[in-house]
Design a protein around this motif. Structure first.
Motif, mmCIF file in Angstrom:
data_model
loop_
_atom_site.group_PDB
_atom_site.id
_atom_site.type_symbol
_atom_site.label_atom_id
_atom_site.label_comp_id
_atom_site.label_asym_id
_atom_site.label_seq_id
_atom_site.Cartn_x
_atom_site.Cartn_y
_atom_site.Cartn_z
ATOM 1 N N LEU A 610 54.909 2.785 88.605
ATOM 2 C CA LEU A 610 54.982 3.680 89.802
ATOM 3 C C LEU A 610 53.373 3.940 90.586
ATOM 4 C CD1 LEU A 610 57.123 6.410 88.264
ATOM 5 C CD2 LEU A 610 57.859 4.522 89.720
ATOM 6 N N PRO A 611 53.397 3.904 91.919
ATOM 7 C CA PRO A 611 54.906 3.802 92.542
ATOM 8 C C PRO A 611 55.226 2.359 93.085
ATOM 9 C CG PRO A 611 52.918 4.207 94.037
ATOM 10 C CD PRO A 611 52.506 4.276 92.715
ATOM 11 N N VAL A 612 56.581 2.184 93.263
ATOM 12 C CA VAL A 612 57.003 0.752 93.690
ATOM 13 C C VAL A 612 57.975 0.692 95.103
ATOM 14 C CG1 VAL A 612 57.185 -0.118 91.235
ATOM 15 C CG2 VAL A 612 59.130 1.006 92.448
ATOM 16 N N TYR A 613 57.535 1.852 95.866
ATOM 17 C CA TYR A 613 58.461 1.784 97.202
ATOM 18 C C TYR A 613 57.863 0.497 98.061
ATOM 19 C CZ TYR A 613 54.077 4.621 97.791
ATOM 20 O OH TYR A 613 52.779 5.067 97.926
ATOM 21 N N TYR A 614 58.567 0.050 98.807
ATOM 22 C CA TYR A 614 58.558 -1.331 99.363
ATOM 23 C C TYR A 614 57.375 -1.173 100.366
ATOM 24 C CZ TYR A 614 60.440 0.040 104.058
ATOM 25 O OH TYR A 614 60.725 0.464 105.169
ATOM 26 N N ASP A 615 57.522 -0.141 101.188
ATOM 27 C CA ASP A 615 56.440 -0.389 102.498
ATOM 28 C C ASP A 615 54.935 0.164 101.953
ATOM 29 O OD1 ASP A 615 57.476 2.277 101.648
ATOM 30 O OD2 ASP A 615 57.325 3.150 103.851
ATOM 31 N N HIS A 616 54.558 -0.467 100.681
ATOM 32 C CA HIS A 616 53.235 -0.160 100.382
ATOM 33 C C HIS A 616 52.174 -0.583 101.655
ATOM 34 C CE1 HIS A 616 52.157 -4.265 99.473
ATOM 35 N NE2 HIS A 616 53.505 -4.569 99.173
ATOM 36 N N TRP A 617 50.943 0.160 101.668
ATOM 37 C CA TRP A 617 50.132 -0.164 102.786
ATOM 38 C C TRP A 617 49.503 -1.499 102.374
ATOM 39 C CZ3 TRP A 617 47.869 4.197 106.229
ATOM 40 C CH2 TRP A 617 48.898 5.079 106.376
ATOM 41 N N ASN A 618 48.931 -1.975 103.403
ATOM 42 C CA ASN A 618 48.256 -3.445 103.483
ATOM 43 C C ASN A 618 47.129 -3.096 102.577
ATOM 44 O OD1 ASN A 618 49.841 -4.943 105.110
ATOM 45 N ND2 ASN A 618 48.736 -4.303 107.154
ATOM 46 N N SER A 619 46.930 -4.530 101.647
ATOM 47 C CA SER A 619 46.067 -4.283 100.684
ATOM 48 C C SER A 619 46.286 -4.019 99.168
ATOM 49 C CB SER A 619 44.760 -3.548 100.954
ATOM 50 O OG SER A 619 44.527 -2.164 100.635
ATOM 51 N N GLY A 620 47.806 -3.468 99.300
ATOM 52 C CA GLY A 620 48.565 -3.258 97.979
ATOM 53 C C GLY A 620 48.986 -4.462 97.351
ATOM 54 N N ARG A 621 49.997 -4.481 96.471
ATOM 55 C CA ARG A 621 50.198 -5.432 95.757
ATOM 56 C C ARG A 621 50.733 -6.642 96.534
ATOM 57 N NH1 ARG A 621 54.546 -1.711 95.352
ATOM 58 N NH2 ARG A 621 56.613 -2.340 96.130
ATOM 59 N N GLY A 622 50.427 -7.755 96.150
ATOM 60 C CA GLY A 622 50.604 -9.152 96.956
ATOM 61 C C GLY A 622 52.032 -9.489 96.411
ATOM 62 N N PRO A 623 52.487 -10.492 97.108
ATOM 63 C CA PRO A 623 53.957 -11.179 96.841
ATOM 64 C C PRO A 623 54.078 -11.810 95.503
ATOM 65 C CG PRO A 623 52.735 -12.136 98.457
ATOM 66 C CD PRO A 623 51.918 -11.295 98.372
ATOM 67 N N SER A 624 52.746 -12.427 94.992
ATOM 68 C CA SER A 624 52.841 -12.969 93.740
ATOM 69 C C SER A 624 51.745 -12.701 92.788
ATOM 70 C CB SER A 624 52.645 -14.583 94.133
ATOM 71 O OG SER A 624 53.643 -15.068 94.818
ATOM 72 N N PRO A 625 51.847 -11.488 92.228
ATOM 73 C CA PRO A 625 50.776 -10.960 91.182
ATOM 74 C C PRO A 625 50.677 -11.835 90.158
ATOM 75 C CG PRO A 625 52.719 -9.547 91.204
ATOM 76 C CD PRO A 625 53.086 -10.459 92.384
ATOM 77 N N ASN A 626 49.582 -11.739 89.541
ATOM 78 C CA ASN A 626 49.380 -12.602 88.163
ATOM 79 C C ASN A 626 49.973 -11.570 86.952
ATOM 80 O OD1 ASN A 626 48.685 -13.695 85.922
ATOM 81 N ND2 ASN A 626 46.466 -13.782 86.408
ATOM 82 N N ALA A 627 51.143 -11.683 86.903
ATOM 83 C CA ALA A 627 51.823 -10.762 86.278
ATOM 84 C C ALA A 627 52.108 -11.112 84.567
ATOM 85 C CB ALA A 627 53.425 -10.557 86.649
ATOM 86 N N GLY A 628 51.943 -10.259 83.541
ATOM 87 C CA GLY A 628 52.264 -10.634 82.067
ATOM 88 C C GLY A 628 53.569 -10.326 81.665
ATOM 89 N N VAL A 629 53.906 -10.678 80.571
ATOM 90 C CA VAL A 629 55.235 -10.372 79.794
ATOM 91 C C VAL A 629 55.111 -10.326 78.501
ATOM 92 C CG1 VAL A 629 57.697 -11.447 79.602
ATOM 93 C CG2 VAL A 629 56.249 -12.187 81.402
ATOM 94 N N SER A 630 55.954 -9.127 78.109
ATOM 95 C CA SER A 630 55.932 -8.816 76.562
ATOM 96 C C SER A 630 57.421 -9.007 76.145
ATOM 97 C CB SER A 630 55.572 -7.345 76.343
ATOM 98 O OG SER A 630 56.016 -7.097 75.010
ATOM 99 N N TYR A 631 57.653 -10.168 75.725
ATOM 100 C CA TYR A 631 59.209 -10.512 75.216
ATOM 101 C C TYR A 631 59.679 -10.112 74.034
ATOM 102 C CZ TYR A 631 58.600 -14.712 78.693
ATOM 103 O OH TYR A 631 58.411 -15.094 79.732
ATOM 104 N N GLU A 632 61.088 -9.882 74.041
ATOM 105 C CA GLU A 632 61.664 -9.102 72.995
ATOM 106 C C GLU A 632 61.308 -9.744 71.523
ATOM 107 O OE1 GLU A 632 64.496 -6.814 72.727
ATOM 108 O OE2 GLU A 632 63.981 -6.033 74.566
#
Length: 777
Positions: A610-632
């Motif tokens: 949070l927050p994850v609202y769509y209309d974040h201001w410019n310089s916020g999260r990009g369209p393709s972040p370097n995301a990590g994953v924790s698998y089951e």
């Protein structure tokens, strides 16, 4: 009830005093043919300072109605009318006939036995139904937003107003124009969603509907409430004026100014260190000087005391009533609601000691009187109907039918792996889960014992399905116990398909304030959006049977359960339902209704996103972040944004699936070079390429390509819900005003800057179908 001797003496004294005042036979304010301005001025000129102060205080029907016996206390009625004459609250769980009788008694007494005869506002809650026994219960506002159909909400507001008016109520504490941008906050369910444009459209629709039926709406909670620190209900909100004006105020302005609402409720919190109840910039500079609002504001219950008790701006033991009045009244706050110390009773003494100017009081009283005149209260103080007639209005069949229709259009299909849905009507179905049967999972602001009436998911499925339907609770909603799992697993294994209903829960008005367990509602805030207790383990156990499993989230806010999204055969979001909620859900499950709801609040993977609202201001999260994953299985893939997570929403604003498929083509505008005062028409052809009729929500977003200050990356600026028969194409046109594309510049001036704007047509805030760039000269 007989008057006590002391009461008789007081009444006689008051009558004698009134007889010495001028005759009102030809008083201008009593003439409905003259202008409201003239009526207000005339009435105000005749009022004593005590009568003026009374018009700035809320009373309560319990001041003269005995909740146990229904008896009328004449002394209490006279006192309340004299000292708290603005209004009285009637959201009390007693028979409707009692309420109507005591409302009429009060309005009759005011007309017949008081000198000026100023009728009272009669107030109660109404965000998703009139707060009274047997009144029609609609789904919660967060669901209304997901319908993307303001016209239905306007119809709903007309119904709520009609039911309220039938027993004499003339003012509703609704709509809520707050935004759901802090999902830990308990009152997400009361909002229309995270976006100011969309919330404004729905709040505007509610105001127009209610007031067209002769009942005043009250827009709340002014302003920027619901985004408080840590998600705690009355905590401070942090933000600057640019964010306030860009993100939050547009929804309120749409409802207040464009809607013409007669009243506003201020908020509990502080914004940038200034309490909303006493913020002169908000209540005077913006609301009155800029927006030219003519009517009145009212504090929320007990909110005035917070200046001393919580904000520490005055002494609290005892409450410094003088200080509270001196903070609120000159700032532009007009009326004090009950629930606190009734500090506004100090107004006459403060005027007498010259600590408050009487013209400040006059300004506030004039706003109240204007609203009462324009609503028509002086001509119709009591609009109630005889009990037999009122009972025909309240819970009328057409009202219940609209509740189901709105519910159906609000349901959002999140997942439908291998097109499991819609279900066959002859399928054997195991209905499982603590929200599936036994109580109605309504949101807050419903009358006591409401959970005992309505159509549950099990009821709805049984009514439509032709196959065998079994039920197992599986677990309690508030417990970690898995004792019921074996029964639930056996039911699933014996069926063709399982429908598991889990989620959050709120309480009715009495239970909520009695402190019963809940996971949403006023003063019910959370630090985790996961399913509580054994609910997710129950879903996992049912999925593990290998039987196709449909999961239904019955909730007042987003639930974080990515595993369910990936492993359940289908996933449906039904925000807190109407009294026909189970019927609406079953209609969608079996395909009698094609789901058309779209989310108006983004779902995070985890509360930590949070927050994850769509209309974040410019310089916020990009369209393709370097995301990590924790698998089951324990595998960890490390990233940077986040190390073991993803800042993007799991389900974005505007998202929702259908049993139909839609193709967009030919995005165009009617002009590509525009001026500031122009309106651009964006058009697109949408085709239903499936064999099933359906509805699609066409959304238009705007991207300001170059701005002089930082602005939201995109913003919703138009939408239309369109019905398309199987194979049908339609050209959909949506208007966008260039005046609405301005920014609050570095000097805090609203300007529409020359340059390029991209108009984007999409099926969600992340599913774009085409765009056109226009240039403002």
């Amino acid at each position: 009830m007989r008057l006590l001797p002391s009461a008789l003496i007081l009444a006689a004294a008051a009558s004698a005093a009134d007889n010495k005042r001028p005759s009102l036979k030809h008083a201008v304010y009593k003439n409905p043919k003259v202008s409201v301005n003239a009526r207000v001025a005339d009435l105000l000129s005749r009022m004593t300072i005590e009568e003026k102060a009374s018009q700035l205080l809320q009373g309560d029907i319990r001041n003269w109605m005995n909740e146990t016996t229904g008896a009328l206390n004449q002394t209490g009625l006279e006192w309340s009318t004299r000292d708290r004459g603005n209004s009285f609250y009637v959201g009390v769980p007693v028979p409707n006939e009692w309420l109507s009788e005591h409302i009429k008694a009060a309005q009759d007494y005011i007309q017949e036995d008081t000198y000026l005869g100023i009728p009272a506002f009669v107030q109660t809650e109404g965000i998703h139904g009139f707060l009274a026994h047997n009144a029609t219960i609609f789904n919660s506002p967060i669901a209304h937003g997901c319908s993307w159909n303001p016209a239905l909400v306007q119809e709903m507001a007309v119904i709520i107003a009609k039911e309220a008016r039938a027993i004499g109520v003339n003012q509703l504490f609704a709509p809520v124009a707050d935004l759901a941008r802090e999902l830990r906050h308990g009152r997400v369910e009361e909002t229309y969603g995270e976006d100011g444009f969309l919330a404004g459209e729905f709040a505007h629709a509610y105001v127009k509907g209610a007031q067209s039926a002769g009942v005043s709406a009250m827009v709340k909670h002014f302003a920027a409430f619901g985004v408080t620190e840590q998600g705690l209900n009355t905590g401070p909100a942090h933000g600057g004026e640019r964010e306030l004006r860009t993100t939050f105020l547009p929804a309120y302005r749409r409802a207040i100014i464009d809607g013409g609402v007669f009243s506003i409720m201020t908020a509990y919190h502080s914004y940038d260190g200034i309490p909303a109840v006493s913020d002169p910039h908000l209540l005077t500079d913006i609301l009155r000087d800029e927006w030219e609002y003519k009517y009145f504001t009212m504090t929320d219950a007990g909110a005035s005391d917070r200046l001393c008790k919580d904000f520490k701006m005055c002494a609290s033991d005892p409450i410094d009533k003088d200080a509270i009045v001196q903070y609120i009244l000159p700032a532009g706050g007009d009326v004090e609601m009950g629930g606190g110390s009734y500090s506004f009773e100090q107004i006459p003494a403060l005027v007498s000691s010259r600590k408050i100017k009487e013209d400040v009081v006059d300004t506030a009283v004039a706003r109240v009187l204007r609203a009462k005149f324009e609503l028509g209260l002086f001509e119709t103080p009591f609009p109630g109907l005889p009990a037999t007639e009122a009972n025909k209005v309240i819970h009328a069949p057409e009202h219940v039918a609209l509740a189901q229709k709105l519910d159906e259009e609000s349901i959002v299909l999140l997942e439908n792996h291998n097109n499991l849905l819609p279900l066959r009507k002859d399928a054997s179905i195991a209905v499982i889960g603590p929200m599936a049967y036994g109580f109605m999972n309504y949101g807050d602001y419903v009358i006591v014992n409401s959970s005992t009436r309505g159509v549950t998911p099990l009821d709805g499925i049984k009514a439509i399905g032709r196959g065998k339907v079994t039920y197992a609770k599986g677990c309690e909603r508030w417990s970690t116990s898995e004792d019921g799992f074996d029964e639930a697993i056996a039911a699933a294994e014996a069926a063709d398909v399982a429908v598991v209903v889990v989620g959050t829960w709120s309480r009715d008005q009495n239970e909520l304030w009695q402190g019963h367990n809940a996971t949403t509602g006023e003063l019910v805030d959370v630090n985790n959006l996961d399913l509580v207790g054994a609910q997710e383990p129950l879903v996992r156990a049912i999925v593990a049977t290998g039987k196709p499993t449909v999961v239904v989230f019955s909730s007042g806010k987003p639930v974080t359960a990515p595993w369910i999204s990936g492993n359940a055969a289908a996933l449906i979001q039904q925000f807190y339902p109407s009294e026909q909620g189970g019927a609406a859900l079953a209609s969608v499950l079996f395909g009698d209704v094609n789901p058309s709801g779209k989310l108006t609040v983004s779902f995070p993977h985890s509360v930590g996103d949070l927050p994850v609202y769509y209309d974040h201001w410019n310089s916020g999260r990009g369209p393709s972040p370097n995301a990590g994953v924790s698998y089951e299985n324990g595998t960890l893939i490390f990233g940077r944004q986040y190390v073991l997570g993803d800042p993007r929403p799991l389900y974005e604003f505007g998202y929702g699936q259908s049993y139909s498929t839609f193709v967009y083509r030919g995005v165009a505008v009617d002009k590509q070079e525009v001026r500031e005062r122009d309106t651009v028409t964006v058009s697109v052809t949408v085709k239903n390429t499936s064999e099933r009729d359906g509805k699609e929500v066409v959304q238009v977003y705007v991207k300001d390509l170059v701005a002089s200050v930082v602005v939201p990356n995109i913003q919703l600026k138009g939408f239309e819900k369109v019905f398309l028969k199987a194979g049908e194409s339609k050209r959909v046109s949506i208007k966008v005003k260039m005046q609405d594309l301005g920014v609050w510049n570095s000097r805090m001036k609203y300007v529409v800057e020359p340059g390029d704007f991209m108009l984007i047509v999409g099926a969600s805030s992340n599913d774009f179908k085409g765009n056109v760039t226009i240039t403002l000269k």
